[in-house]
Scaffold this motif. Structure first.
Motif, PDB file in Angstrom:
ATOM      1  N   ASP A  80       0.845  -1.191   0.000  1.00 31.76           N
ATOM      2  CA  ASP A  80       0.000   0.000   0.000  1.00 31.76           C
ATOM      3  C   ASP A  80       0.880   1.241   0.000  1.00 31.76           C
ATOM      4  OD1 ASP A  80      -1.492   2.262   1.197  1.00 31.76           O
ATOM      5  OD2 ASP A  80      -3.084   0.794   1.438  1.00 31.76           O
ATOM      6  N   ASP A  81       0.556   2.204  -0.878  1.00 36.17           N
ATOM      7  CA  ASP A  81       1.326   3.455  -0.902  1.00 36.17           C
ATOM      8  C   ASP A  81       0.485   4.675  -0.538  1.00 36.17           C
ATOM      9  OD1 ASP A  81      -0.214   3.976  -3.160  1.00 36.17           O
ATOM     10  OD2 ASP A  81       1.498   4.337  -4.480  1.00 36.17           O
ATOM     11  N   GLY A  82      -0.741   4.459  -0.075  1.00 34.89           N
ATOM     12  CA  GLY A  82      -1.623   5.559   0.289  1.00 34.89           C
ATOM     13  C   GLY A  82      -2.597   5.921  -0.819  1.00 34.89           C
ATOM     14  N   SER A  83      -2.221   5.674  -2.079  1.00 33.28           N
ATOM     15  CA  SER A  83      -3.138   5.954  -3.188  1.00 33.28           C
ATOM     16  C   SER A  83      -3.991   4.729  -3.497  1.00 33.28           C
ATOM     17  CB  SER A  83      -2.367   6.376  -4.443  1.00 33.28           C
ATOM     18  OG  SER A  83      -1.639   5.296  -4.997  1.00 33.28           O
ATOM     19  N   ALA A  84      -3.447   3.554  -3.254  1.00 31.61           N
ATOM     20  CA  ALA A  84      -4.132   2.280  -3.502  1.00 31.61           C
ATOM     21  C   ALA A  84      -3.229   1.162  -2.994  1.00 31.61           C
ATOM     22  CB  ALA A  84      -4.425   2.098  -4.994  1.00 31.61           C
ATOM     23  N   SER A  85      -3.672  -0.061  -3.166  1.00 32.63           N
ATOM     24  CA  SER A  85      -2.833  -1.200  -2.795  1.00 32.63           C
ATOM     25  C   SER A  85      -2.870  -2.229  -3.913  1.00 32.63           C
ATOM     26  CB  SER A  85      -3.306  -1.821  -1.477  1.00 32.63           C
ATOM     27  OG  SER A  85      -4.585  -2.369  -1.617  1.00 32.63           O
ATOM     28  N   LEU A  86      -1.877  -3.094  -3.924  1.00 36.41           N
ATOM     29  CA  LEU A  86      -1.851  -4.198  -4.874  1.00 36.41           C
ATOM     30  C   LEU A  86      -1.297  -5.416  -4.174  1.00 36.41           C
ATOM     31  CD1 LEU A  86       1.262  -4.765  -5.958  1.00 36.41           C
ATOM     32  CD2 LEU A  86       0.791  -2.796  -7.343  1.00 36.41           C
ATOM     33  N   ASN A  87      -1.600  -6.567  -4.723  1.00 39.70           N
ATOM     34  CA  ASN A  87      -1.084  -7.812  -4.165  1.00 39.70           C
ATOM     35  C   ASN A  87       0.250  -8.126  -4.813  1.00 39.70           C
ATOM     36  OD1 ASN A  87      -3.330  -8.091  -2.589  1.00 39.70           O
ATOM     37  ND2 ASN A  87      -4.332  -9.569  -3.914  1.00 39.70           N
ATOM     38  N   VAL A  88       1.174  -8.581  -4.002  1.00 39.45           N
ATOM     39  CA  VAL A  88       2.482  -9.026  -4.468  1.00 39.45           C
ATOM     40  C   VAL A  88       2.553 -10.504  -4.115  1.00 39.45           C
ATOM     41  CG1 VAL A  88       4.967  -8.687  -4.287  1.00 39.45           C
ATOM     42  CG2 VAL A  88       3.433  -6.743  -3.981  1.00 39.45           C
ATOM     43  N   VAL A  89       2.808 -11.356  -5.115  1.00 43.24           N
ATOM     44  CA  VAL A  89       2.769 -12.801  -4.894  1.00 43.24           C
ATOM     45  C   VAL A  89       4.065 -13.433  -5.378  1.00 43.24           C
ATOM     46  CG1 VAL A  89       1.558 -14.956  -5.449  1.00 43.24           C
ATOM     47  CG2 VAL A  89       0.253 -12.830  -5.180  1.00 43.24           C
ATOM     48  N   TRP A  90       4.686 -14.197  -4.483  1.00 41.25           N
ATOM     49  CA  TRP A  90       5.859 -14.977  -4.837  1.00 41.25           C
ATOM     50  C   TRP A  90       5.422 -16.427  -4.906  1.00 41.25           C
ATOM     51  CZ3 TRP A  90       6.056 -10.894  -1.423  1.00 41.25           C
ATOM     52  CH2 TRP A  90       6.934  -9.862  -1.752  1.00 41.25           C
ATOM     53  N   ASP A 115      -8.804 -11.639 -10.536  1.00 44.58           N
ATOM     54  CA  ASP A 115     -10.034 -11.431  -9.751  1.00 44.58           C
ATOM     55  C   ASP A 115     -10.308  -9.948  -9.517  1.00 44.58           C
ATOM     56  OD1 ASP A 115     -10.425 -14.197  -9.547  1.00 44.58           O
ATOM     57  OD2 ASP A 115      -9.181 -14.317  -7.744  1.00 44.58           O
ATOM     58  N   GLY A 116     -10.023  -9.134 -10.530  1.00 39.06           N
ATOM     59  CA  GLY A 116     -10.301  -7.708 -10.457  1.00 39.06           C
ATOM     60  C   GLY A 116      -9.300  -6.894  -9.658  1.00 39.06           C
ATOM     61  N   ARG A 117      -8.214  -7.517  -9.190  1.00 35.87           N
ATOM     62  CA  ARG A 117      -7.197  -6.808  -8.401  1.00 35.87           C
ATOM     63  C   ARG A 117      -5.861  -6.813  -9.118  1.00 35.87           C
ATOM     64  NH1 ARG A 117      -7.473  -4.803  -3.553  1.00 35.87           N
ATOM     65  NH2 ARG A 117      -5.310  -5.327  -3.206  1.00 35.87           N
ATOM     66  N   ALA A 118      -5.120  -5.707  -8.962  1.00 35.45           N
ATOM     67  CA  ALA A 118      -3.776  -5.624  -9.533  1.00 35.45           C
ATOM     68  C   ALA A 118      -2.836  -6.527  -8.732  1.00 35.45           C
ATOM     69  CB  ALA A 118      -3.288  -4.188  -9.487  1.00 35.45           C
ATOM     70  N   VAL A 119      -2.004  -7.291  -9.450  1.00 34.43           N
ATOM     71  CA  VAL A 119      -1.091  -8.237  -8.811  1.00 34.43           C
ATOM     72  C   VAL A 119       0.271  -8.155  -9.488  1.00 34.43           C
ATOM     73  CG1 VAL A 119      -0.667 -10.668  -8.261  1.00 34.43           C
ATOM     74  CG2 VAL A 119      -3.005  -9.821  -8.352  1.00 34.43           C
ATOM     75  N   LEU A 120       1.336  -8.189  -8.690  1.00 36.23           N
ATOM     76  CA  LEU A 120       2.701  -8.350  -9.186  1.00 36.23           C
ATOM     77  C   LEU A 120       3.129  -9.761  -8.813  1.00 36.23           C
ATOM     78  CD1 LEU A 120       4.718  -5.141  -8.196  1.00 36.23           C
ATOM     79  CD2 LEU A 120       4.278  -5.993 -10.480  1.00 36.23           C
ATOM     80  N   PHE A 121       3.374 -10.619  -9.801  1.00 39.55           N
ATOM     81  CA  PHE A 121       3.843 -11.971  -9.530  1.00 39.55           C
ATOM     82  C   PHE A 121       5.365 -12.002  -9.602  1.00 39.55           C
ATOM     83  CE2 PHE A 121      -0.487 -13.002 -10.912  1.00 39.55           C
ATOM     84  CZ  PHE A 121      -0.848 -13.906  -9.930  1.00 39.55           C
ATOM     85  N   ASN A 122       5.986 -12.619  -8.602  1.00 39.92           N
ATOM     86  CA  ASN A 122       7.436 -12.809  -8.541  1.00 39.92           C
ATOM     87  C   ASN A 122       8.215 -11.544  -8.909  1.00 39.92           C
ATOM     88  OD1 ASN A 122       7.157 -15.529  -7.762  1.00 39.92           O
ATOM     89  ND2 ASN A 122       6.872 -16.117  -9.888  1.00 39.92           N
ATOM     90  N   PRO A 123       7.946 -10.430  -8.232  1.00 44.67           N
ATOM     91  CA  PRO A 123       8.628  -9.186  -8.609  1.00 44.67           C
ATOM     92  C   PRO A 123      10.064  -9.154  -8.118  1.00 44.67           C
ATOM     93  CG  PRO A 123       7.418  -8.833  -6.604  1.00 44.67           C
ATOM     94  CD  PRO A 123       7.088 -10.241  -7.071  1.00 44.67           C
TER      95      PRO A 123
END
Length: 133
Positions: A80-90, A115-123
Motif C-alpha cells: 500500500d502506498d496511500g493511493s491504492a494497494s496491490l497484491n504481491v505474490v511470490w 479477480d479484479g485486483r492488480a497483482v505483481l507476480f514474482n517481482p
C-alpha cells in the motif's frame, strides 16, 4: 560485435545511457539503487495492466499470508502506498525473510489483474532498511 551489442550483453547499460528503452526490461536497476528508480503510484497502475509495462512501485506491506495457488505454495503480501494497494505474490515460496507487515518495500514487475485486483507476480524487490521507513 558492435559496441552496443557488447553493452546489451553487460545489461543494456548503453541503451539506458542513450535514453533508449530496453525491450523486456525487468527492473534490473532496482538492485543497484532503489531510491534512484522513479516509482509509479499504485493508484495509477490499474490502467497499465493492458499494455503490461514494467512498473516500479513503493509502499508499506500491510498484510502477509501463505496460500496455495494451483496446488503450490505462494506467499502473498498487500503493498500500500496511500493511493491504492496491490497484491504481491511470490510463487513457490512459503516465507521470505523480511517480508512482514509494516516493512517498506520497492518492487518492480509487470502488473497482472487477477479477480479484479492488480497483482505483481514474482517481482524484483528491495526492502528498505529499518529506521528509514
Amino acid at each position: 560485435m558492435s559496441a552496443e551489442g557488447r553493452a546489451v550483453k553487460r545489461g543494456g547499460r548503453l541503451r539506458r545511457l542513450l535514453g533508449r528503452p530496453d525491450e523486456g526490461e525487468t527492473g534490473e536497476d532496482l538492485a543497484a539503487d532503489p531510491a534512484a528508480v522513479p516509482c509509479t503510484r499504485i493508484g495509477d497502475c490499474a490502467g497499465t495492466a493492458a499494455g503490461r509495462p514494467v512498473v516500479h512501485v513503493t509502499g508499506t506491506l500491510r498484510a502477509v499470508r501463505e496460500r496455495s495457488v494451483a496446488g503450490m505454495p505462494a506467499l502473498e503480501a498487500r503493498l500500500d502506498d496511500g493511493s491504492a494497494s496491490l497484491n504481491v505474490v511470490w510463487l513457490g515460496r512459503r516465507a521470505i525473510p523480511g517480508i512482514e507487515p509494516g516493512r517498506e518495500m520497492v518492487a518492480s514487475g509487470r502488473i497482472a489483474v487477477t479477480d479484479g485486483r492488480a497483482v505483481l507476480f514474482n517481482p524484483r524487490y528491495q526492502l528498505q532498511a529499518r529506521g528509514q521507513e
